[in-house]
Design an enzyme around this catalytic site. Structure first.
Site, PDB file in Angstrom:
ATOM      1  CG  HIS A   1      -0.235   0.049   2.498  1.00  0.00           C
ATOM      2  ND1 HIS A   1       0.251  -0.817   3.234  1.00  0.00           N
ATOM      3  CD2 HIS A   1       0.234   1.562   3.038  1.00  0.00           C
ATOM      4  CE1 HIS A   1       1.067  -0.170   4.509  1.00  0.00           C
ATOM      5  NE2 HIS A   1       0.978   1.048   4.376  1.00  0.00           N
TER       6      HIS A   1
HETATM    7  C1  UD1 Z   1      -1.540   5.755   5.404  1.00  0.00           C
HETATM    8  C2  UD1 Z   1      -0.386   6.199   5.866  1.00  0.00           C
HETATM    9  C3  UD1 Z   1       0.666   5.413   5.993  1.00  0.00           C
HETATM   10  C4  UD1 Z   1       0.202   3.799   6.321  1.00  0.00           C
HETATM   11  C5  UD1 Z   1      -1.104   3.582   5.975  1.00  0.00           C
HETATM   12  C6  UD1 Z   1      -1.733   2.416   6.537  1.00  0.00           C
HETATM   13  C7  UD1 Z   1       0.182   8.711   5.642  1.00  0.00           C
HETATM   14  C8  UD1 Z   1       0.936   9.665   5.153  1.00  0.00           C
HETATM   15  N1  UD1 Z   1       0.108   7.457   5.355  1.00  0.00           N
HETATM   16  O1  UD1 Z   1      -1.374   5.581   4.071  1.00  0.00           O
HETATM   17  O2  UD1 Z   1       1.843   5.667   6.494  1.00  0.00           O
HETATM   18  O3  UD1 Z   1       1.037   2.912   6.321  1.00  0.00           O
HETATM   19  O4  UD1 Z   1      -2.012   4.719   6.187  1.00  0.00           O
HETATM   20  O5  UD1 Z   1      -2.796   1.448   5.700  1.00  0.00           O
HETATM   21  O6  UD1 Z   1      -0.436   8.991   6.619  1.00  0.00           O
HETATM   22  N2  UD1 Z   1      -8.769   5.421   0.961  1.00  0.00           N
HETATM   23  C9  UD1 Z   1      -9.984   4.843   0.838  1.00  0.00           C
HETATM   24  N3  UD1 Z   1     -10.808   4.136   2.123  1.00  0.00           N
HETATM   25  C10 UD1 Z   1     -10.175   4.269   3.260  1.00  0.00           C
HETATM   26  C11 UD1 Z   1      -8.656   4.719   3.425  1.00  0.00           C
HETATM   27  C12 UD1 Z   1      -8.167   5.283   2.252  1.00  0.00           C
HETATM   28  O7  UD1 Z   1     -10.488   4.729  -0.227  1.00  0.00           O
HETATM   29  O8  UD1 Z   1     -10.756   3.818   4.131  1.00  0.00           O
HETATM   30  C13 UD1 Z   1      -8.225   6.087  -0.014  1.00  0.00           C
HETATM   31  C14 UD1 Z   1      -7.923   7.647   0.109  1.00  0.00           C
HETATM   32  O9  UD1 Z   1      -9.163   8.349  -0.039  1.00  0.00           O
HETATM   33  C15 UD1 Z   1      -6.550   7.974  -0.595  1.00  0.00           C
HETATM   34  C16 UD1 Z   1      -5.972   6.569  -0.296  1.00  0.00           C
HETATM   35  O10 UD1 Z   1      -6.780   5.740  -0.206  1.00  0.00           O
HETATM   36  O11 UD1 Z   1      -7.187   8.194  -1.790  1.00  0.00           O
HETATM   37  C17 UD1 Z   1      -4.703   6.773   0.556  1.00  0.00           C
HETATM   38  O12 UD1 Z   1      -5.246   7.165   1.646  1.00  0.00           O
HETATM   39  P1  UD1 Z   1      -4.267   7.861   2.779  1.00  0.00           P
HETATM   40  O13 UD1 Z   1      -4.818   7.621   4.211  1.00  0.00           O
HETATM   41  O14 UD1 Z   1      -3.984   9.194   2.412  1.00  0.00           O
HETATM   42  O15 UD1 Z   1      -2.850   6.924   2.801  1.00  0.00           O
HETATM   43  P2  UD1 Z   1      -2.478   5.306   2.812  1.00  0.00           P
HETATM   44  O16 UD1 Z   1      -1.933   5.195   1.654  1.00  0.00           O
HETATM   45  O17 UD1 Z   1      -3.720   4.759   3.561  1.00  0.00           O
HETATM   46  N1  UDP Z   2      -4.320  -5.456   8.475  1.00  0.00           N
HETATM   47  C1  UDP Z   2      -5.295  -5.975   8.568  1.00  0.00           C
HETATM   48  N2  UDP Z   2      -6.194  -6.131   7.406  1.00  0.00           N
HETATM   49  C2  UDP Z   2      -5.514  -6.170   6.237  1.00  0.00           C
HETATM   50  C3  UDP Z   2      -4.148  -5.775   6.001  1.00  0.00           C
HETATM   51  C4  UDP Z   2      -3.437  -5.476   7.522  1.00  0.00           C
HETATM   52  O1  UDP Z   2      -6.021  -6.006   9.735  1.00  0.00           O
HETATM   53  O2  UDP Z   2      -6.143  -6.533   5.053  1.00  0.00           O
HETATM   54  C5  UDP Z   2      -3.492  -5.260   9.645  1.00  0.00           C
HETATM   55  C6  UDP Z   2      -2.094  -6.067  10.102  1.00  0.00           C
HETATM   56  O3  UDP Z   2      -2.257  -7.347  10.532  1.00  0.00           O
HETATM   57  C7  UDP Z   2      -1.524  -4.940  11.010  1.00  0.00           C
HETATM   58  C8  UDP Z   2      -1.844  -3.638  10.424  1.00  0.00           C
HETATM   59  O4  UDP Z   2      -3.088  -3.925   9.737  1.00  0.00           O
HETATM   60  O5  UDP Z   2      -1.743  -5.126  12.115  1.00  0.00           O
HETATM   61  C9  UDP Z   2      -0.766  -2.924   9.631  1.00  0.00           C
HETATM   62  O6  UDP Z   2      -1.314  -1.877   8.659  1.00  0.00           O
HETATM   63  P1  UDP Z   2      -0.927  -1.309   7.440  1.00  0.00           P
HETATM   64  O7  UDP Z   2      -0.300  -2.711   6.551  1.00  0.00           O
HETATM   65  O8  UDP Z   2      -2.190  -0.548   6.789  1.00  0.00           O
HETATM   66  O9  UDP Z   2      -0.064   0.049   7.729  1.00  0.00           O
HETATM   67  P2  UDP Z   2       1.638  -0.038   8.268  1.00  0.00           P
HETATM   68  O10 UDP Z   2       1.742  -0.924   9.282  1.00  0.00           O
HETATM   69  O11 UDP Z   2       2.379  -0.233   7.159  1.00  0.00           O
HETATM   70  O12 UDP Z   2       1.541   1.496   8.783  1.00  0.00           O
END
Ligand code: UD1
Ligand code: UDP
Length: 380
Positions: free
Chosen positions: A217
Site C-alpha cells: 500500500h
Molecule cells: C496511510 C499512512 C501510511 C500507513 C497507511 C496504513 C500517511 C502519510 N500514510 O497511508 O503511513 O502505512 O495509512 O494503511 O499518513 N482510502 C479509501 N478508504 C479508506 C482509506 C483510504 O478509499 O478507508 C483511500 C484514500 O481516499 C486515499 C488513499 O486511499 O485516496 C490513501 O489513503 P491515505 O490515508 O491518504 O494514505 P494511505 O496510503 O492509506
Molecule cells: N491488516 C489488517 N487487514 C488487512 C491488512 C492489514 O487487519 O487486510 C493489519 C495488519 O495485521 C497490521 C496492520 O493492519 O496489524 C498493518 O497496517 P498497514 O499495513 O495498513 O499499515 P503500516 O503498518 O504499514 O503502517
C-alpha cells in the site's frame, strides 16, 4: 481523574490503540477520550477494528478523507486543536508515523500539552517517504517517547535525545524509553482468538503453510506505475512459474491505482490468475490467522513485516529499506524492493532454507502495560 486523548486515524493506529486501551482500563484514574481523524473511513479499514478488538467508540469522529498531504494534515490540525482546547487533556497519545500522528503531535505541542509518541525513534533514512518526515517531527514534539527497539533508541540518541532521566521532564527534556512493541501485545493477545474465530482458511480452502500472504500500500510502491507493475509482475511470477497460491488483500490505495487506465491490463491479469486470491481489506483476526498459517509473507507494510516475525514466518520486504532493520540483520526478512529477480531469489532461498532464529527483540508482549505505568508515574 486524569484525561488522556488518543489520536487515531489510519488502520494500524486503531489496531495499536487496542493494546493501550486495554491497559488504560486497568487504571481507574484514567479517562481516555478517542479522537478519530477519519483518515481511514471504509468500514473494513476502520469501524471493523473497533468492534472486533473491543476498542471504545471514538468520542470525536472527523471526516477528513483522502486529499493531498498538506491539505489532509492541515484539516486534521484545525479539528484536533478545537478538541484539545475544549477538552484540556493532561496528555495526548499518538501512534506511529501517519499524517494523523503528525497533526496530533503538532496541535498538542503548540498548546503545551505533553505528547506521548508510541513507536518513537524509528527511521528509514528516506525523507521521500511522508512517514519519515512525520516520525522525525513527532519525536521532536514529544515529551514521552516509547521506542519498540534498541535501534530506535540509538536513532534518538543520534538526534540529541538522552535516555538519562534527570531533572524536570518537559518537551525540552523528554523521557525516552525502550519498551518493546505494542503490536506484539496484540499479536499474542489475539492469535488464539483468531485461530478459534476466523473462518478465513476454510472459507477460501487454504491449507496451512501452502500459501503466500501479500499486502502492499505504500505510495512509493503503488503510485508509480513502473514500480507497481514490477511488484505485480513479481506476484504473477510466483503464482504462475512457481505455482504458489497467493492471498492478496487490496488496500484502497492499491485498488485505486490498479483501476486507473494505465494499470487496467495488469489488474485484469491479476484477476485472471486463479491461484491469486484478491480480497478486500481483511479484519484483524482474519489477517493474523492468515499470517500464522502462511508459508511466507511479501509486504511493504511496516506492521505486517513485524507480524511476520512474531509468527515466525520469512518475510520478503517490497521496499528498498526498512525501519525494522533487525529483521534484515537476523535474516528473517530480505529487502527486495519491487524487483522481480530479487523477489524470486529471496523466495527460493526462504523455501530451501527457512530462517530458524526469531529472538525476542521486540519484547514479550507487555509494552502497553509498561507504557500505561510510565504515564501514571508522569502524571502523578
Ligand atoms: C496511510 C499512512 C501510511 C500507513 C497507511 C496504513 C500517511 C502519510 N500514510 O497511508 O503511513 O502505512 O495509512 O494503511 O499518513 N482510502 C479509501 N478508504 C479508506 C482509506 C483510504 O478509499 O478507508 C483511500 C484514500 O481516499 C486515499 C488513499 O486511499 O485516496 C490513501 O489513503 P491515505 O490515508 O491518504 O494514505 P494511505 O496510503 O492509506
Ligand atoms: N491488516 C489488517 N487487514 C488487512 C491488512 C492489514 O487487519 O487486510 C493489519 C495488519 O495485521 C497490521 C496492520 O493492519 O496489524 C498493518 O497496517 P498497514 O499495513 O495498513 O499499515 P503500516 O503498518 O504499514 O503502517
Amino acid at each position: 481523574m486524569r484525561k488522556i486523548i488518543t489520536i487515531v486515524g489510519a488502520r494500524p493506529q486503531i489496531i495499536k490503540a487496542a493494546a493501550l486501551s486495554r491497559a488504560f482500563k486497568m487504571h481507574p484514574k484514567f479517562k481516555e477520550i478517542i479522537v478519530h481523524t477519519g483518515q481511514h473511513y471504509d468500514f473494513n479499514m476502520s469501524e471493523v477494528f473497533f468492534e472486533e478488538l473491543n476498542i471504545p467508540k471514538p468520542n470525536y469522529q472527523f471526516e477528513i478523507q483522502g486529499g493531498e498531504q498538506g491539505n489532509q494534515t492541515a484539516q486534521m490540525l484545525v479539528n484536533i486543536e478545537k478538541v484539545l482546547l475544549d477538552e484540556k487533556p493532561d496528555l495526548v497519545v499518538v501512534y506511529g508515523d501517519t499524517n494523523s500522528t503528525l497533526a496530533g503531535a503538532l496541535a498538542a505541542s503548540k498548546l503545551q500539552i505533553p505528547v506521548v509518541h508510541i513507536e518513537a525513534g524509528m527511521r528509514s533514512f528516506n525523507k521521500a517517504m511522508p512517514e519519515e518526515v512525520n516520525r522525525i517531527i513527532t519525536d521532536h514534539c514529544s515529551t514521552l517517547l516509547f521506542s519498540p527497539t534498541k535501534t530506535g533508541i540509538k536513532n534518538l540518541e543520534k538526534e540529541g535525545f538522552s535516555v538519562k532521566h534527570i531533572g524536570h521532564i518537559s518537551i525540552d527534556n523528554p523521557l525516552v524509553y525502550h519498551c518493546g512493541d505494542i503490536m506484539l501485545d496484540n499479536s499474542l493477545y489475539f492469535s488464539t482468538i483468531a485461530a478459534q474465530k476466523s473462518k478465513i482458511l476454510t472459507q477460501h480452502k487454504l491449507e496451512k503453510n501452502r500459501f503466500i500472504l501479500s499486502t502492499v500500500h505504500r505510495n512509493t510502491t503503488t503510485d508509480d506505475p513502473i514500480r507497481l507493475t514490477s511488484l505485480i509482475e513479481s506476484l504473477l511470477n510466483l503464482a504462475t512459474k512457481h505455482n504458489e497460491t497467493i492471498v492478496f488483500p487490496l488496500h484502497p490505495r492499491t485498488l485505486k491505482q490498479l483501476n486507473l487506465n494505465q494499470s487496467k491490463e495488469l489488474y485484469q491479469r491479476l484477476q485472471a490468475t486463479k491461484n491469486i486470491l484478491l480480497t478486500e481489506p481483511l479484519t484483524y483476526l482474519d489477517m493474523i490467522q492468515l499470517e500464522q498459517n502462511a508459508k511466507l509473507i511479501l509486504t511493504d507494510s511496516g506492521g505486517v513485516q513485524k507480524e511476520a516475525f512474531y509468527f515466525q514466518k520469512p518475510c520478503i520486504i517490497a521496499r528498498p529499506e526498512t525501519e525494522w532493520e533487525e529483521l534484515v540483520e537476523l535474516k528473517t526478512a530480505i529487502l527486495c524492493d519491487v524487483e522481480k529477480q530479487k523477489i524470486e531469489a529471496a523466495y527460493l532461498s526462504f523455501i530451501s532454507n527457512p530462517p530458524q532464529n526469531y529472538p525476542p527483540i521486540f519484547g514479550h508482549g507487555k509494552a502497553a502495560e509498561f507504557i500505561a505505568e510510565e504515564i501514571v508515574k508522569f502524571l502523578s
